[in-house]
Design an enzyme around this catalytic site. Structure first.
Site, short mmCIF file in Angstrom:
data_model
loop_
_atom_site.label_atom_id
_atom_site.label_comp_id
_atom_site.label_asym_id
_atom_site.label_seq_id
_atom_site.Cartn_x
_atom_site.Cartn_y
_atom_site.Cartn_z
CD GLU A 21 -70.18 -16.09 -1.89
OE1 GLU A 21 -71.39 -16.12 -1.57
OE2 GLU A 21 -69.74 -16.48 -2.98
CD GLU A 81 -68.43 -20.04 -3.97
OE1 GLU A 81 -67.98 -20.14 -2.80
OE2 GLU A 81 -69.62 -19.81 -4.22
CB ALA A 93 -75.43 -15.55 -8.61
#
Length: 288
Positions: A142, A230, A236
């Site tokens: 990420e 994912e 989040a």
């Protein structure tokens, strides 16, 4: 809707990307569904052979091995974390599952910050598993913060992918994007050259919805292959929910498009994104 097949490595063999679709060795659209580990250095007990076997028996044909780079992970203890990653990959292979080796950058948001370490890590892993059809390489989990696709993520990929390709010429490679792997629309405007590449999108059902689904459809229309490496049933930040209705909406969307996914995460952390109740034993079969 895309008609897909399931099954493990013995059934599907080497995977390949045809257009925007992940396919098996016979060229049939295939879908992978499974679990992601949490950080191996935190919840490694749930990345052992029995826990992985449990997910296979519940229907998974995929396991994702989250090799955290920061947060006390690989960059702090490279040999120990790499050894645990290898044992986890081997356990997934033993269960006839596909397995993602995930270079899990997070706090070190720019993948170029530790590109040399990534090159060495993937050189080692591809040398070990380059001739194994089970293994998929996810090169940057990420990217986030003051990071751009053109300046940082794409040049990083252009360094790491050739190292993997030297030893694993057929393997599928997953590439993240900026804003925690949500900016696939940016990657679609300037994709990488090469075969068997896919682009990851990450979502959490309590935070992300129609905007990201539209982004996926736009990316597919532009010819960009998408893999959801994912996603979580929580918000989040790992809390809130569990958002079952929103999760089902997402899963229906992904299934209709033949998009593979890994759920976050196989651990007993006290948060709603964790799949297991606190105290779940890692060394025996699990009841519902």
């Amino acid at each position: 809707p895309v008609e897909t097949v399931r099954g493990g490595v013995s059934e599907n063999g080497w995977l390949k990307v045809e257009g925007t679709q992940l396919c098996n060795e016979a060229g049939e659209p295939v879908i992978l569904r499974g679990m992601s580990s949490h950080g191996l250095h935190w919840f490694g007990q749930y990345a052992g052979s029995q826990s992985i076997q449990n997910t296979a028996e519940w229907g998974a044909n995929l396991f994702r091995v989250a090799v955290y780079t920061g947060e006390g992970g690989y960059l702090s203890s490279p040999e120990a974390v790499r050894e645990k990653a290898v044992s986890t990959v081997d356990a997934a292979i033993a269960n006839d599952m596909y397995v993602i080796i995930d270079w899990h950058i997070l706090s070190d948001g720019n993948p170029m910050s530790h590109v040399e370490e990534a090159e060495a890590f993937f050189d080692f892993m591809a040398a070990r598993y380059g001739d194994n059809p089970a293994v998929i390489y996810e090169i940057c989990n990420e990217p986030n913060g003051n990071v751009t696709w053109e300046r940082d993520v794409k040049p990083y990929a252009q360094r790491v992918i050739p190292i993997i390709r030297t030893r694993a010429p057929q393997s599928v490679i997953l590439v993240g994007s900026t804003t925690w792997s949500q900016d696939i629309h940016v990657a679609a405007r300037s994709p990488l050259e090469g075969e068997n590449l896919m682009y990851t999108l990450h979502f959490y059902a309590g935070t992300h919805g129609e905007t990201l689904r539209q982004r996926i459809d736009s990316a597919l229309a532009a010819g960009l292959p998408v893999f959801v490496s994912e996603w979580g049933t929580s918000r989040a930040d790992g809390s809130g929910g569990v958002f079952l209705k929103e999760s089902e909406e997402w899963l229906d969307f992904l299934d209709e498009r033949g998009i593979s996914w890994a759920n976050w995460s196989l651990c007993d952390k006290n948060e709603t994104s964790a799949a297991l109740r606190p105290g779940t034993p890692p060394d025996r079969a699990w009841s519902e």
